[in-house]
Motif scaffolding. Structure first.
Motif, PDB file in Angstrom:
ATOM      1  N   LYS A  54      56.007  68.135  85.733  1.00 52.44           N
ATOM      2  CA  LYS A  54      54.565  68.340  85.862  1.00 52.44           C
ATOM      3  C   LYS A  54      54.215  69.595  86.652  1.00 52.44           C
ATOM      4  O   LYS A  54      53.166  70.193  86.425  1.00 52.44           O
ATOM      5  CB  LYS A  54      53.917  67.114  86.517  1.00 52.44           C
ATOM      6  CG  LYS A  54      54.217  65.809  85.783  1.00 52.44           C
ATOM      7  CD  LYS A  54      53.913  65.898  84.292  1.00 52.44           C
ATOM      8  CE  LYS A  54      54.312  64.615  83.567  1.00 52.44           C
ATOM      9  NZ  LYS A  54      54.222  64.734  82.098  1.00 52.44           N
ATOM     10  N   SER A  55      55.057  69.960  87.612  1.00 52.65           N
ATOM     11  CA  SER A  55      54.764  71.168  88.387  1.00 52.65           C
ATOM     12  C   SER A  55      56.028  71.724  89.016  1.00 52.65           C
ATOM     13  O   SER A  55      56.984  70.992  89.268  1.00 52.65           O
ATOM     14  CB  SER A  55      53.729  70.878  89.478  1.00 52.65           C
ATOM     15  OG  SER A  55      54.284  70.084  90.501  1.00 52.65           O
ATOM     16  N   SER A  57      56.805  74.733  92.179  1.00 50.06           N
ATOM     17  CA  SER A  57      56.172  75.617  93.151  1.00 50.06           C
ATOM     18  C   SER A  57      57.233  76.188  94.085  1.00 50.06           C
ATOM     19  O   SER A  57      58.327  75.638  94.221  1.00 50.06           O
ATOM     20  CB  SER A  57      55.110  74.870  93.960  1.00 50.06           C
ATOM     21  OG  SER A  57      55.686  73.783  94.663  1.00 50.06           O
ATOM     22  N   SER A 211      51.064  77.730  76.293  1.00 47.92           N
ATOM     23  CA  SER A 211      51.190  77.768  77.749  1.00 47.92           C
ATOM     24  C   SER A 211      52.305  76.863  78.232  1.00 47.92           C
ATOM     25  O   SER A 211      52.673  75.888  77.560  1.00 47.92           O
ATOM     26  CB  SER A 211      49.872  77.338  78.399  1.00 47.92           C
ATOM     27  OG  SER A 211      48.835  78.227  78.057  1.00 47.92           O
ATOM     28  N   TYR A 214      53.779  72.794  82.410  1.00 49.11           N
ATOM     29  CA  TYR A 214      53.791  72.396  83.816  1.00 49.11           C
ATOM     30  C   TYR A 214      53.067  73.473  84.629  1.00 49.11           C
ATOM     31  O   TYR A 214      52.986  74.630  84.233  1.00 49.11           O
ATOM     32  CB  TYR A 214      55.229  72.229  84.319  1.00 49.11           C
ATOM     33  CG  TYR A 214      56.164  73.324  83.882  1.00 49.11           C
ATOM     34  CD1 TYR A 214      56.238  74.538  84.575  1.00 49.11           C
ATOM     35  CD2 TYR A 214      56.966  73.174  82.747  1.00 49.11           C
ATOM     36  CE1 TYR A 214      57.090  75.556  84.153  1.00 49.11           C
ATOM     37  CE2 TYR A 214      57.804  74.196  82.320  1.00 49.11           C
ATOM     38  CZ  TYR A 214      57.865  75.370  83.023  1.00 49.11           C
ATOM     39  OH  TYR A 214      58.685  76.389  82.608  1.00 49.11           O
ATOM     40  N   SER A 215      52.531  73.087  85.773  1.00 45.29           N
ATOM     41  CA  SER A 215      51.820  74.049  86.609  1.00 45.29           C
ATOM     42  C   SER A 215      52.803  74.834  87.476  1.00 45.29           C
ATOM     43  O   SER A 215      53.923  74.392  87.731  1.00 45.29           O
ATOM     44  CB  SER A 215      50.789  73.331  87.483  1.00 45.29           C
ATOM     45  OG  SER A 215      51.433  72.468  88.407  1.00 45.29           O
ATOM     46  N   PHE A 216      52.357  76.005  87.929  1.00 43.61           N
ATOM     47  CA  PHE A 216      53.193  76.907  88.718  1.00 43.61           C
ATOM     48  C   PHE A 216      52.398  77.381  89.926  1.00 43.61           C
ATOM     49  O   PHE A 216      51.206  77.691  89.819  1.00 43.61           O
ATOM     50  CB  PHE A 216      53.616  78.100  87.848  1.00 43.61           C
ATOM     51  CG  PHE A 216      54.237  79.239  88.605  1.00 43.61           C
ATOM     52  CD1 PHE A 216      55.429  79.060  89.301  1.00 43.61           C
ATOM     53  CD2 PHE A 216      53.645  80.498  88.635  1.00 43.61           C
ATOM     54  CE1 PHE A 216      56.008  80.119  90.006  1.00 43.61           C
ATOM     55  CE2 PHE A 216      54.211  81.553  89.320  1.00 43.61           C
ATOM     56  CZ  PHE A 216      55.396  81.356  90.008  1.00 43.61           C
ATOM     57  N   ASP A 217      53.048  77.414  91.093  1.00 38.09           N
ATOM     58  CA  ASP A 217      52.370  77.886  92.297  1.00 38.09           C
ATOM     59  C   ASP A 217      53.353  78.659  93.168  1.00 38.09           C
ATOM     60  O   ASP A 217      54.568  78.433  93.116  1.00 38.09           O
ATOM     61  CB  ASP A 217      51.779  76.708  93.081  1.00 38.09           C
ATOM     62  CG  ASP A 217      50.791  77.171  94.149  1.00 38.09           C
ATOM     63  OD1 ASP A 217      50.254  78.281  94.007  1.00 38.09           O
ATOM     64  OD2 ASP A 217      50.578  76.436  95.128  1.00 38.09           O
ATOM     65  N   PRO A 254      44.330  80.771  91.821  1.00 36.96           N
ATOM     66  CA  PRO A 254      44.231  79.557  90.980  1.00 36.96           C
ATOM     67  C   PRO A 254      44.204  79.840  89.485  1.00 36.96           C
ATOM     68  O   PRO A 254      44.551  78.980  88.680  1.00 36.96           O
ATOM     69  CB  PRO A 254      42.913  78.924  91.450  1.00 36.96           C
ATOM     70  CG  PRO A 254      42.748  79.390  92.864  1.00 36.96           C
ATOM     71  CD  PRO A 254      43.301  80.785  92.883  1.00 36.96           C
ATOM     72  N   GLU A 256      46.207  81.509  87.908  1.00 38.28           N
ATOM     73  CA  GLU A 256      47.585  81.691  87.435  1.00 38.28           C
ATOM     74  C   GLU A 256      48.362  80.376  87.380  1.00 38.28           C
ATOM     75  O   GLU A 256      49.589  80.381  87.410  1.00 38.28           O
ATOM     76  CB  GLU A 256      48.322  82.676  88.346  1.00 38.28           C
ATOM     77  CG  GLU A 256      47.775  84.089  88.311  1.00 38.28           C
ATOM     78  CD  GLU A 256      48.247  84.854  87.085  1.00 38.28           C
ATOM     79  OE1 GLU A 256      48.727  84.234  86.118  1.00 38.28           O
ATOM     80  OE2 GLU A 256      48.134  86.092  87.106  1.00 38.28           O
ATOM     81  N   THR A 257      47.658  79.253  87.291  1.00 39.79           N
ATOM     82  CA  THR A 257      48.323  77.947  87.286  1.00 39.79           C
ATOM     83  C   THR A 257      49.370  77.830  86.187  1.00 39.79           C
ATOM     84  O   THR A 257      50.391  77.153  86.357  1.00 39.79           O
ATOM     85  CB  THR A 257      47.278  76.814  87.119  1.00 39.79           C
ATOM     86  OG1 THR A 257      46.289  76.951  88.139  1.00 39.79           O
ATOM     87  CG2 THR A 257      47.922  75.451  87.246  1.00 39.79           C
ATOM     88  N   ARG A 258      49.137  78.470  85.058  1.00 37.08           N
ATOM     89  CA  ARG A 258      50.090  78.423  83.936  1.00 37.08           C
ATOM     90  C   ARG A 258      50.880  79.725  83.835  1.00 37.08           C
ATOM     91  O   ARG A 258      51.320  80.117  82.746  1.00 37.08           O
ATOM     92  CB  ARG A 258      49.349  78.137  82.635  1.00 37.08           C
ATOM     93  CG  ARG A 258      48.610  76.814  82.628  1.00 37.08           C
ATOM     94  CD  ARG A 258      49.559  75.636  82.666  1.00 37.08           C
ATOM     95  NE  ARG A 258      48.862  74.382  82.949  1.00 37.08           N
ATOM     96  CZ  ARG A 258      49.453  73.188  83.045  1.00 37.08           C
ATOM     97  NH1 ARG A 258      50.763  73.102  82.868  1.00 37.08           N
ATOM     98  NH2 ARG A 258      48.772  72.114  83.338  1.00 37.08           N
TER      99      ARG A 258
END
Length: 632
Positions: A54-55, A57, A211, A214-217, A254, A256-258
């Motif tokens: 899901k993410s 980081s 895309s 999953y999200s990226f941080d 924010p 750039e979440t994907r």
């Protein structure tokens, strides 16, 4: 034309068109399955969650020249059946991975370092017993695989891994690179031919433009040690806050979440073009470590530059179609268009096969340069990526007597023949300098940087079209002449041992001379570095007594071991040796590092799956930005 002949002609044209279409590889069935990436096929079945990641980081802390990175991957099972998630992801080629832990609810399980076979056995046993477990393995020095077993429906499992790396400036510019996605790798052999080591390459991918699922941080704290002149990030939109002259906080915007479909690259400079140089000391319970970073002298004058003979080896395979090949064309126009009249050159294009522009190097006349650019402009990209035969062909061709020979390789590196390429280059050391251009938003840095390292050359990465001119100019400046040659280091009353590298190669750019090692007793005496800069002698003395060991330098033990492991692994690829394998394994176990032969494994004590086995799911990956479907 008779009707039968017309029908036959049409039939042949149809067959020709079908043969010319790109093959979009899907997983094959049967014992002779060819290992290759394939496109992810979506399913409406709610029973199994096929996108469990899901993410992801990263939190980065940079202190002086050392970066410490914590990666957090969050897995959640939104299906109705227990699953095992498999996620293939990249890391920096210089990363020393020294820790991992798994969090399930309130429970935190710290991973243990094991030899690779034992770690996988313990993981498989835990999986069969119904326990949640995680396994981190190295498939390449820059490609890792995470397995997370027995994720129950609605479970949230966090896996955290830690690594450290050294930031080495070039031309006074520091660069932190965080790779985000592994590009598709072409193998072209069955799993029976390659064995288990290459099975990771058979991985699902999304189509171009889709895309990341999953999200990226990214969060970064920079303590530079000296005043910061500027910070830039051309790959992602970031928010930068300065906390005094020496400190800054960088956070991903924010929007750039994907943004996990391209490498995160942050660059910064210190005021006045300064770089962090000097001696770092670390005192441990059993061993003491040091790191010497020494700024080289200025470049020599242009009139001392010898004539050059260039062979440009250009990847025109399917994965280069579109964006990457367009960058290559722009780059080559600049490189070839600025050759000196005294230079000679040739061009070799490769995909499934290879073609050479001329049987021997040509003078860099305007007519020959125009012809070469026209040949390159006609390329469209297609077919497999057969790098090795192209390298062999280039190395077999004779250079021009009295000229300095230089091979310039331009590719995205989407092949899985890193070992063979390194071997070939190392076996031909002395025949040419090796320079590599990595083209694209998420290149195979292990191959690009590794080929340059074993060839005693330099790697350059071009991620966007507008960078082509700048990187071409950097290459020209780089190749003008070595900054420092014939480097020797003497230790005067400083008891140093286990020094890496054993010999220091010529410095081809404005970057520090690096030396790792261990020391005994008290920090005393001097370290003396000598060399030749152009037609002048160079000498620099460092007084060790003035340097105090610091607890903040504990990462030196990991960095020394990682460097030692890289050297041993390079030799092992050239000539496999059981003793070297044992030494790499011992280093991994002793210094708690992920290697080709050691893995991290974390196992929960609770049995969580009672009936049945978890279904294995391979996490689909986005194609790197700018890479077309032809790469799969």
């Amino acid at each position: 034309m008779k009707p039968r002949k017309i029908a036959f002609t049409i039939l042949m044209l149809v067959f020709g068109l079908l043969a010319a279409r790109p093959v979009l590889a899907q997983p094959e069935k049967g014992a002779d399955k060819t290992l290759s990436p394939y496109f992810f096929v979506k399913s409406d079945n709610p029973e199994t969650d096929r996108m469990p990641l899901k993410s992801t980081s990263a939190k980065v802390n940079v202190s002086g020249v050392i970066a410490d990175v914590v990666i957090t991957q969050v897995y959640k099972n939104e299906g109705k059946k227990p699953i095992e998630a498999i996620y293939v992801f990249p890391a920096s080629t210089r990363a020393a991975v020294y820790g991992m832990k798994m969090t399930i609810g309130e429970r935190i399980i710290t991973a243990k370092i094991r030899d690779r076979q034992r770690a996988r056995r313990e993981y498989q046993q835990a999986k069969q017993e119904g326990k949640s477990a995680s396994l981190l393995e190295q498939q390449r020095p820059n490609v890792f695989q995470m397995n997370v077993a027995n994720i129950l429906p609605e479970d949230v499992i966090k896996v955290e891994l830690k690594y450290t790396e050294l930031l080495v400036p070039t031309d006074a510019v520091y660069e932190f690179v965080y790779p985000t996605v592994v590009g598709p790798r072409y193998v072209g052999q069955s799993s029976e031919q390659t064995g288990a080591a290459e099975k990771w390459t058979s991985n699902p991918y999304l189509h171009k433009g889709e895309s990341a699922p999953y999200s990226f941080d990214m969060k970064m704290e920079l303590a530079a040690g000296l005043p910061i002149q500027d910070i830039s990030c051309a790959t992602h939109n970031v928010n930068i806050r300065y906390n005094g002259s020496n400190f800054a906080s960088i956070q991903l915007n924010p929007s750039e979440t994907r943004g996990g479909n391209r490498d995160f690259i942050l660059k910064y400079r210190l005021s006045g073009g300064k770089i962090e140089t000097g001696l770092l000391l670390s005192r441990g319970e059993k061993e003491n470590f040091f790191l010497l970073m020494l700024q080289p002298p200025k470049r020599i004058k242009e009139f001392q530059i010898p004539p050059r003979d260039y062979m440009f080896i250009v990847d025109v395979s399917g994965s280069m179609n579109g964006f990457p090949l367009n960058i290559s064309k722009k780059l080559l126009k600049d490189l070839i268009g600025h050759l000196r009249p005294s230079d000679r050159f040739n061009v070799l294009l490769f995909a499934g096969g290879s073609t050479v522009m001329a049987e021997q190097s040509l003078p860099a006349t305007r007519q020959n340069i125009t012809h070469a650019i026209n040949v390159i402009e006609r390329q469209r990209g297609g077919g497999g990526t057969r790098l090795l035969p192209a390298l062999k062909k280039a190395l077999s061709m004779q250079g021009t007597e009295g000229y300095s020979r230089n091979l310039v390789i331009i590719t995205d590196g989407y092949v899985s023949v890193e070992k063979e390429a390194f071997d070939l280059i190392r076996n031909n050391l002395g025949r040419a300098n090796m320079f590599t251009f990595g083209i694209g938003s998420s290149v195979n840095r292990h191959l690009i940087e590794g080929m340059a390292r074993v060839g005693m050359g330099e790697p350059l990465i071009v991620t966007r079209p507008e960078e082509a001119q700048t990187k071409a100019a950097k290459f020209r400046k780089l190749i003008e002449s070595p900054v420092l040659t014939g480097i020797k280091v003497d230790f005067d009353k400083f008891n140093a041992y286990d020094i890496e590298p054993l010999s220091i190669p010529d410095v081809m750019a404005q970057r520090p001379v690096l030396l790792f090692g261990k020391w005994r007793g008290e920090p005393q005496g001097n370290i003396v570095v000598r060399g030749i800069a152009g037609d002048c002698s160079y000498r620099k003395k460092i007084n060790v007594v003035k340097i105090k060991p610091s607890k903040t330098n504990t990462a030196l033990r990991y960095l020394w071991a990682r460097h030692r492991i890289a050297i041993l692994s390079d030799y092992n690829r050239l000539s496999p040796d059981g003793e070297r394998t044992k030494e790499v394994t011992s280093l991994g176990l002793t210094y708690n590092l992920l290697t080709q032969y050691t893995s991290f494994v974390a196992i929960d004590t609770q049995v969580r799956v009672i009936d049945g086995q978890a279904q294995t799911v391979k996490q689909p990956l986005p194609l790197p930005q700018g890479v077309s479907d032809y790469a799969v």
